[in-house]
Design an enzyme around this catalytic site. Structure first.
Site, mmCIF file in Angstrom:
data_model
loop_
_atom_site.group_PDB
_atom_site.id
_atom_site.type_symbol
_atom_site.label_atom_id
_atom_site.label_comp_id
_atom_site.label_asym_id
_atom_site.label_seq_id
_atom_site.Cartn_x
_atom_site.Cartn_y
_atom_site.Cartn_z
ATOM 1 N N LEU A 204 0.815 -1.242 -0.044
ATOM 2 C CA LEU A 204 -0.015 0.009 -0.029
ATOM 3 C C LEU A 204 0.918 1.154 0.114
ATOM 4 C CD1 LEU A 204 -2.882 -0.930 2.415
ATOM 5 C CD2 LEU A 204 -2.905 -0.927 0.239
ATOM 6 N N ASP A 205 0.620 2.298 -0.894
ATOM 7 C CA ASP A 205 1.461 3.499 -0.746
ATOM 8 C C ASP A 205 1.141 4.105 0.571
ATOM 9 O OD1 ASP A 205 -0.924 5.408 -0.857
ATOM 10 O OD2 ASP A 205 -1.173 4.295 -2.939
ATOM 11 N N VAL A 206 2.335 5.190 0.639
ATOM 12 C CA VAL A 206 2.319 5.808 1.932
ATOM 13 C C VAL A 206 1.056 6.392 2.523
ATOM 14 C CG1 VAL A 206 3.455 7.915 0.864
ATOM 15 C CG2 VAL A 206 3.981 7.391 3.338
ATOM 16 N N THR B 189 -2.026 5.495 1.648
ATOM 17 C CA THR B 189 -3.330 4.430 1.921
ATOM 18 C C THR B 189 -3.105 3.993 3.108
ATOM 19 O OG1 THR B 189 -3.270 4.490 -0.524
ATOM 20 C CG2 THR B 189 -4.317 2.782 0.704
#
Length: 378
Positions: free
Chosen positions: A241-243, A245
């Site tokens: 998951l991106d930073v 999210t």
């Protein structure tokens, strides 16, 4: 003839016992030698002497032969060894001592070939690739383990191994990494579900100061108390998951499980809740349903829904279900529809849904039913 002789012998011995008024112990000691060669019928008759209700005045009746271990301990004479039989000077009561029987109390029981084959086929793990074994033992990631092998820093059974695909068995093979012996027993499998907070990166790099793996420091510190003597697992995330999210992320040390869950062939859907800036209209929903192109691949969501507005949250929320889960797929879909994301949260992977009671930065251990819902059983 044999039956008549047996009956006569039984009657004579019983009469002798009655006339001499001998005890059971004296009588059986007197007939230790003959007791071994007499018929089972007479042996069973003499066995009745061990009964508490035996009376010399009561006739001895025949009953079925008893197993050997039911006789009195002084009833059967000791067995002479083959050496004592050949050696005429050996005493008649020389007992044969089998070395295997003598050490049987200290040695582990020997199982049959069929039992060992059944165990190896059903329960024992087959040989695995060397790089995978090093990663499972917590030496390094799989890629870093391959680099160690290419640098000829790994030996298997005393020989340098430079092929990561070499099949090894940690329980049998002797493996050294940089001069350190690899334990025979690998750490147990761990499956955790984390509610990822914002600002954390799904990476195990040492340079990352805010990795999601830092949230499991207390878990690893208490590992020795929960599993004394076991190696600490090397944890990593299943997917990323991106930073910015938040939400559900699976953390484990099982590489096969991670591959099954994250591979597109698993067909596991992923559900996100996107809070957007501004109002959502019908044209936005139509644009979301049509999908967009990401890295030359057409990405279309499985389902799009406008959720009811909550009193404490004035912004509109969208429930978006995707199949493949490509990098920034949900963000690209919302952006292509002409909307701007305020916050994004993943709430479900496959059949496993993130609990609403689990706070940000907290985790729970997955049970067997949870693993089945994720499409990967233990």
């Amino acid at each position: 003839m044999a039956s008549t002789l047996t009956t006569t012998t039984t009657t004579m011995m019983t009469t002798t016992l009655t006339s001499l008024n001998l005890t059971k112990l004296s009588f059986l000691s007197l007939h230790r030698v003959s007791f071994r060669v007499i018929s089972p019928r007479l042996r069973s008759s003499l066995a009745t002497l061990d009964s508490p209700s035996f009376s010399p005045n009561h006739p001895v009746t025949w009953r079925a032969p008893l197993p050997r271990d039911e006789f009195s301990p002084h009833a059967l004479p000791p067995t002479r060894s083959p050496k004592s039989r050949a050696d005429k000077t050996a005493p008649w009561n020389a007992v044969a001592v089998d070395k295997k029987t003598k050490n049987s109390t200290t040695e582990e029981p020997r199982y049959s070939k069929a039992a060992r084959r059944f165990y190896n086929q059903r329960f024992r793990e087959p040989p695995q690739r060397l790089a995978k074994v090093l990663a499972a033992a917590g030496v390094a990631s799989r890629r870093s383990s391959e680099e160690l092998i290419f640098q000829r820093k790994v030996t298997v059974n005393g020989a340098v191994c430079d092929t990561p695909q070499t099949k090894v068995d940690p329980g049998k093979d002797v493996i050294y990494v940089n001069g350190n012996r690899l334990p025979k027993k690998l750490p147990p499998k761990v499956y955790l579900a984390l509610n990822k907070p914002k600002g954390y990166i799904c990476s195990a790099g040492l340079k990352e100061s805010k990795s999601v793996l830092c949230l499991f420091d207390d878990f690893l510190k208490s590992w020795d108390k929960k599993f004394p003597g076991e190696l600490k697992p090397r944890l990593f995330t299943v997917g990323r998951l991106d930073v910015a999210t938040t939400g559900l992320i699976i953390v484990t040390n099982d590489g096969d499980f991670a591959q099954r869950v994250s591979h597109p062939s698993s067909n596991l859907t992923k559900e996100y809740v996107a809070t957007v800036v501004g109002d959502v209209h019908k044209r936005h929903l139509v644009a979301l349903g049509q999908g967009t192109t990401i890295d030359g691949v057409q990405c279309t969501p499985e389902y799009v829904e406008l959720l009811p507005r909550q009193p404490d949250k004035p912004r509109d929320r969208l429930r978006i279900v995707v199949n493949e889960g490509r990098n920034h797929e949900v963000r690209e879909l919302v952006k292509n529809a002409g909307l701007e994301i305020h916050s994004l949260k993943r709430t479900r992977i496959g059949g496993f849904r993130l609990s609403t009671d689990l706070r940000l930065g907290k985790y729970v251990e997955l049970k067997e039913n949870d693993l089945k819902a994720l499409g990967g059983e233990k």
